[in-house]
Design an enzyme around this catalytic site. Structure first.
Site, PDB file in Angstrom:
ATOM      1  CG  ASP A  68      44.540  40.398  27.753  1.00  0.00           C
ATOM      2  OD1 ASP A  68      44.373  40.405  26.620  1.00  0.00           O
ATOM      3  OD2 ASP A  68      44.244  41.178  28.872  1.00  0.00           O
ATOM      4  CG  HIS A 105      41.063  40.381  28.431  1.00  0.00           C
ATOM      5  ND1 HIS A 105      41.398  41.174  27.530  1.00  0.00           N
ATOM      6  CD2 HIS A 105      39.586  40.961  28.832  1.00  0.00           C
ATOM      7  CE1 HIS A 105      39.778  41.962  27.051  1.00  0.00           C
ATOM      8  NE2 HIS A 105      39.781  41.667  28.051  1.00  0.00           N
ATOM      9  CD  GLU A 114      37.123  45.166  27.692  1.00  0.00           C
ATOM     10  OE1 GLU A 114      37.280  45.756  27.197  1.00  0.00           O
ATOM     11  OE2 GLU A 114      37.975  43.869  27.365  1.00  0.00           O
TER      12      GLU A 114
END
Length: 771
Positions: free
Chosen positions: A204, A275, A338
């Site tokens: 991440d 990420h 995302e």
């Protein structure tokens, strides 16, 4: 089997695991408290007594012998009935484990367990099913009194198989790092609840935990970040202290093998294309700008993306090749969530790449990357799974979707013929708080109580029968932004993981929340003995304190979060099972020591909650005891220091930092004292950042403002200092002039103070003569 798991069912556990313990001399027997509830359980006439002479017998196969040994290890050294694992066991009765290939088993997880006067027989068509039969039998044997020399089991027929094949838990090891032993402890607990999928989030923005040959900086650089504020500073020397950690290949293989021995598949996740900050910090050429950046020490949604250059795609191929080598399971998770496309939109190189590839736009570029990576995985015998954003482009037919943004992604995916794992954030993100207790540790904004997890139905009603077959199962996720320790991970998971297990395993028509609550206390001593720091808050009384109707009295409303019997005392003693039961709000004189405790079957479920009721306690509230004015994006945040040890915790709405003490009594009050803290504003919110509200400041550093209602008149205003005191706090005193006798007190801090923010720690009402 570790010592910890070998003692999973010990003498400590035995006393509480069924409705009432039975000795061999007892006449009756009871239905045990099993979690998850079997698909079919029938109590029959008769019983079987297990004694120290009872033999455990297995067939000749390696699988049967292994399950027999695992069963014996489940009982542990603390079991008062040492069982002899042998194929030619002596004694009148026996416990037998056997593979049965003459039976048609609908699932590899299925088993049949029979108890009658001749003994106990566990049959299954596979080692996995036989193992789950052993797990159930271990719970059945927990009906004994620790002091007894034998245990009477009721005659039973259990015909059991799971509703769903995917029964998962996701652990985020990227934001905060867990040791191999801590992960094994979680795997032990999962296996005892018949959960069979461990989704391991390994990369991440805040850390890369996976070694990849040829790319050494992923772990030498990408595995370390500098924590924000005091969290990254040695308090003695002032030297910076990074937060680091990664797993070696040997450690990963160890975890995978340990999980496999408990019939748990490990699904690794490498997040692509978003990420990605940790990887780009190690190799800036993987990013869009090529500019060196640091591993992120902020939470939220970061805009950094991998680029789509051929060289970066080769890097991703190398990563997935390594993942396929280390993880023998069927699935590999490629993230996909995302991925804010701002960098791609602003990059002439990425726009040229979009044109070169002939895709429509940035979403098409991500879809191209997904399709390319799917081929990489397929060539290595793996199936791709990703978060539901991967549906936003054309998806390869073999891809599986993990639906986290509600159920719409699941419906869309199933209608398109894709398999689905259900993990909606509003129900199965277990980093959300469990209760409204002020003792909940840091976490995400809303509460997801146990009842909400238990009530989740994994198959959306919008799907027809054929589409419903694409629902592989259900999974709970634990994101660890706010979990510096494994104890916090365990608090988040337990006891909600037991509800997840029953949702995943038991038939929908067999689920009964009230019955589940009767069985749940059986799990607590098991978790205690396994060293699991399960959440105490659902098993502890909550309280709300108000001034009483008469002078010098208090009104206390108590609540049992799960509905267990609530008992209390007012004389300073600990409640017993015979203490008065709570039914309605108490009117108590000041001072009084009130103790409240929850009970099930006459057993206390957690330590008592003790309140010292004084006049001063009526005049102060912590930030956890007041409300947010609007609650747009409320988080329970931890202070940034000290680097090690306990830290203060604050409730903050980062979009509208405003706190409200509802209906505070201000009669006779002439000063309000506010203790305020200051923490880093360590959030990346991408497109949502503009939603944060800053109230205009009149002074250089802003003000503390107190209002009568969040839209009401100003009660007081005090200038803020440039910095807090050395301990990170400051106490501000706001004089009042003719305040209303009773009103909501709304507290906020004006001005944009980033990169730090002021937060409320405590508010106290004072009158003349108060210290």
């Amino acid at each position: 089997m570790t010592t910890r798991s070998a003692c999973l069912i010990s003498a400590l556990a035995l006393a509480l695991l069924v409705t009432a313990p039975t000795r061999a001399t007892d006449v009756g027997s009871v239905i045990p408290k099993l979690i998850p509830q079997p698909a079919q359980i029938v109590q029959l006439q008769g019983s079987f007594v297990v004694t120290a002479q009872t033999a455990v017998r297995t067939g000749d196969s390696e699988v049967e012998r292994a399950v027999g040994a695992q069963f014996q290890a489940m009982l542990g050294d603390g079991w008062p009935l040492p069982l002899d694992l042998s194929q030619d066991g002596s004694g009148q009765g026996k416990i037998a484990f056997a593979l049965d290939h003459s039976h048609t088993w609908g699932s590899p997880d299925a088993y049949v367990l029979d108890v009658d006067a001749a003994g106990v027989r566990v049959r299954a068509g596979s080692g996995k099913g036989l193992y789950y039969g052993a797990v159930t039998l271990a719970q059945l044997l927990s009906s004994g009194d620790p002091a007894a020399t034998s245990v009477r089991l009721p005659a039973l027929h259990i015909d059991d198989a799971p509703r769903f094949a995917w029964r998962g838990v996701m652990l985020d090891s990227a934001r905060h790092f867990q040791s191999v032993d801590e992960i094994k402890q979680l795997l032990d607990a999962m296996a005892q609840l018949k959960l069979d999928t461990f989704h391991w989030h390994l990369t991440d923005d805040q850390g890369w935990r996976l070694p990849v040959p040829g790319w050494p900086k992923l772990t030498s650089v990408g595995s370390c970040r500098m924590p924000a504020g005091d969290g990254g500073v040695d308090a003695v020397t002032g030297a910076p202290v990074p937060y680091c950690g990664f797993y070696t290949e040997a450690q990963i293989r160890d975890v995978v093998a340990y999980a496999a021995s408990r019939h748990i598949d490990v699904v690794p996740e490498v997040d692509i294309p978003g990420h990605a900050t940790a990887a780009i910090s190690a190799y800036p050429q993987l990013g869009v700008s090529g500019t060196p950046i640091a591993v992120s020490n902020e939470w939220g949604v970061n805009k950094n993306l991998f680029n789509a250059d051929a060289s970066t795609m080769q890097f991703l191929d190398d990563v997935l090749t390594q993942v396929a080598t280390l993880f023998p399971g069927k699935f590999v998770h490629i993230g996909g969530d995302e991925a804010v496309k701002d960098q791609w939109k602003a990059s002439p190189r990425m726009q040229a790449r979009i044109r070169q590839l002939g895709v429509k736009n940035e979403a098409g570029l991500q879809a191209w990357m997904v399709a390319r990576l799917e081929k990489t995985l397929a060539a290595r015998g793996k199936r791709m799974i990703g978060w539901d954003e991967i549906l936003e482009g054309k998806l390869p037919a073999s891809a599986t979707v993990m639906s986290w943004r509600g159920t719409k992604g699941a419906i869309d995916a199933a209608e398109q013929g894709h398999d689905v794992v259900m993990t909606p954030a509003d129900t199965l993100y277990l980093d959300y708080l469990q209760t409204t207790s002020s003792d909940e540790p840091p976490g995400r904004p809303a509460t997801i109580p146990l009842a909400q997890v238990y009530a989740f139905e994994p198959v959306p009603k919008a799907l027809d029968a054929k589409q419903a077959t694409h629902i592989l199962g259900v999974q709970a996720n634990v994101w660890t932004e706010h979990m510096r320790s494994m104890a916090r991970v365990q608090h988040a998971l337990f006891p909600r993981i037991a509800a997840l297990a029953e949702v995943a395993w038991s038939p929908a028509q067999a689920r009964d929340y009230a019955n589940f609550l009767q069985r749940l206390p059986a799990m607590l001593p098991r978790w205690q003995h396994a060293g699991i720091a399960y959440a105490q808050t659902p098993f502890q009384a909550q309280s709300e304190l108000q001034p009483g109707a008469a002078a010098n009295t208090a009104q206390v409303a108590l609540q049992s979060p799960l509905g267990y019997t609530l008992r209390y005392t007012t004389d300073g003693s600990a409640p017993s099972a015979s203490a008065p039961q709570y039914f309605a709000a108490l009117q108590l004189p000041l001072p009084t020591t009130l103790s409240a405790q929850l009970f099930s079957d006459q057993h206390a479920l957690a330590p008592a909650t003790t309140l010292q009721l004084t006049r001063a306690s009526l005049l102060t509230r912590s930030d956890e005891e007041v409300a947010m004015c609007t609650g747009q994006l409320m988080l329970r945040l931890e202070d940034d220091g000290p680097r090690t040890g306990p830290r203060a915790v604050f409730n903050v709405d980062i979009f509208n930092p405003c706190w409200s003490w509802r209906q505070a009594t201000l009669a006779g009050i002439n000063t309000i004292e506010v203790r305020a803290g200051r923490i880093p504003y360590f959030f990346q919110l991408a497109g949502d950042e503009s939603h944060r509200t800053f109230k205009p400041a009149k002074n250089k550093y802003g003000e503390l403002e107190l209002h009568a209602g969040c839209d009401g008149p100003l009660l007081a205003s005090v200038p803020l200092p440039a910095q807090p005191d050395a301990d990170g706090f400051v106490s501000l005193h706001a004089p009042l002039h003719n305040p209303p006798a009773r009103t909501d007190i709304c507290v906020w801090f004006t001005g944009d103070t980033r990169p730090a923010m002021w937060v409320l720690d405590r508010i106290t009402l004072k009158s003349d003569g108060d210290d």
